[in-house]
Design a protein around this motif. Structure first.
Motif, PDB file in Angstrom:
ATOM      1  N   ALA A  98      -5.052  10.577  -1.610  1.00 17.61           N
ATOM      2  CA  ALA A  98      -5.568  10.946  -2.926  1.00 17.61           C
ATOM      3  C   ALA A  98      -5.093   9.910  -3.938  1.00 17.61           C
ATOM      4  O   ALA A  98      -4.032   9.293  -3.769  1.00 17.61           O
ATOM      5  CB  ALA A  98      -5.063  12.324  -3.311  1.00 17.61           C
ATOM      6  N   PRO A  99      -5.859   9.705  -4.993  1.00 20.03           N
ATOM      7  CA  PRO A  99      -5.422   8.716  -5.980  1.00 20.03           C
ATOM      8  C   PRO A  99      -4.143   9.185  -6.660  1.00 20.03           C
ATOM      9  O   PRO A  99      -3.878  10.373  -6.797  1.00 20.03           O
ATOM     10  CB  PRO A  99      -6.596   8.649  -6.962  1.00 20.03           C
ATOM     11  CG  PRO A  99      -7.357   9.901  -6.749  1.00 20.03           C
ATOM     12  CD  PRO A  99      -7.136  10.315  -5.327  1.00 20.03           C
ATOM     13  N   ASP A 100      -3.352   8.216  -7.065  1.00 23.12           N
ATOM     14  CA  ASP A 100      -2.098   8.527  -7.748  1.00 23.12           C
ATOM     15  C   ASP A 100      -2.395   9.168  -9.093  1.00 23.12           C
ATOM     16  O   ASP A 100      -3.364   8.811  -9.773  1.00 23.12           O
ATOM     17  CB  ASP A 100      -1.280   7.247  -7.973  1.00 23.12           C
ATOM     18  CG  ASP A 100      -0.763   6.681  -6.660  1.00 23.12           C
ATOM     19  OD1 ASP A 100      -0.606   7.484  -5.708  1.00 23.12           O
ATOM     20  OD2 ASP A 100      -0.518   5.472  -6.598  1.00 23.12           O
ATOM     21  N   PRO A 101      -1.563  10.122  -9.505  1.00 26.24           N
ATOM     22  CA  PRO A 101      -1.770  10.717 -10.831  1.00 26.24           C
ATOM     23  C   PRO A 101      -1.513   9.663 -11.906  1.00 26.24           C
ATOM     24  O   PRO A 101      -0.750   8.723 -11.699  1.00 26.24           O
ATOM     25  CB  PRO A 101      -0.737  11.837 -10.887  1.00 26.24           C
ATOM     26  CG  PRO A 101       0.286  11.483  -9.872  1.00 26.24           C
ATOM     27  CD  PRO A 101      -0.416  10.683  -8.822  1.00 26.24           C
ATOM     28  N   PRO A 102      -2.157   9.808 -13.047  1.00 27.84           N
ATOM     29  CA  PRO A 102      -1.934   8.813 -14.105  1.00 27.84           C
ATOM     30  C   PRO A 102      -0.484   8.860 -14.571  1.00 27.84           C
ATOM     31  O   PRO A 102       0.166   9.903 -14.558  1.00 27.84           O
ATOM     32  CB  PRO A 102      -2.898   9.235 -15.211  1.00 27.84           C
ATOM     33  CG  PRO A 102      -3.231  10.649 -14.919  1.00 27.84           C
ATOM     34  CD  PRO A 102      -3.090  10.840 -13.442  1.00 27.84           C
ATOM     35  N   LEU A 103      -0.003   7.709 -14.948  1.00 31.23           N
ATOM     36  CA  LEU A 103       1.377   7.617 -15.408  1.00 31.23           C
ATOM     37  C   LEU A 103       1.524   8.249 -16.786  1.00 31.23           C
ATOM     38  O   LEU A 103       0.696   8.060 -17.672  1.00 31.23           O
ATOM     39  CB  LEU A 103       1.813   6.149 -15.460  1.00 31.23           C
ATOM     40  CG  LEU A 103       1.827   5.417 -14.124  1.00 31.23           C
ATOM     41  CD1 LEU A 103       2.169   3.954 -14.347  1.00 31.23           C
ATOM     42  CD2 LEU A 103       2.837   6.049 -13.202  1.00 31.23           C
TER      43      LEU A 103
END
Length: 142
Positions: A98-103
């Motif tokens: 899954a894509p990384d959560p936004p910083l």
């Protein structure tokens, strides 16, 4: 004759080597027969035979042994190529993640000088409270 006929029989200890020396290895011997042939032990048997062997016979057996060794190397090469092609066909693991959560933005850390810190020989301390915009610059001349 400088050898025993039992040695060169098809089921004899050097029979597969004799067949490899005088026939096409791919046609006359199975893959299992080739893979079960121990190169080191067979070379030792040819070098130090139980009974006297003619030089011509030992040379024929060494030719057969080299053909079997060549065929073993070909089997290994094809197996390695197949494994490599299967490895390259498997997609990268990162495609399934899954894509990384936004910083999240970090709270601004500012360096502030406390007059009481001069007594402790420390000039700067890290403060987690937001500072005024004028004091955020390190190079400000205040």
């Amino acid at each position: 004759m400088f050898y025993s006929t039992n040695v060169l029989q098809k089921k004899g200890p050097l029979g597969t080597i004799w067949i490899a020396a005088h026939h096409d290895v791919a046609k006359k011997l199975t893959k299992l027969q080739i893979l079960n042939t121990n190169i080191c032990e067979t070379a030792e048997q040819i070098e130090n035979p139980e009974q006297e062997m003619a030089l011509r016979l030992s040379s024929h057996l060494l030719v057969g042994l080299s053909k079997i060794y060549t065929r073993k190397v070909q089997f290994l090469f094809t197996d390695c190529n197949e494994a490599l092609s299967k490895i390259t066909l498997v997609p990268s693991r990162t495609l399934f993640l899954a894509p990384d959560p936004p910083l999240r933005p970090f709270a601004p850390a500012t360096w502030t000088w406390h007059p009481s810190a001069a007594r402790h020989r420390s000039r700067l301390s890290l403060s987690k409270t937001p500072a005024s915009p004028a004091s955020t610059s390190i190079w400000s001349s205040t």
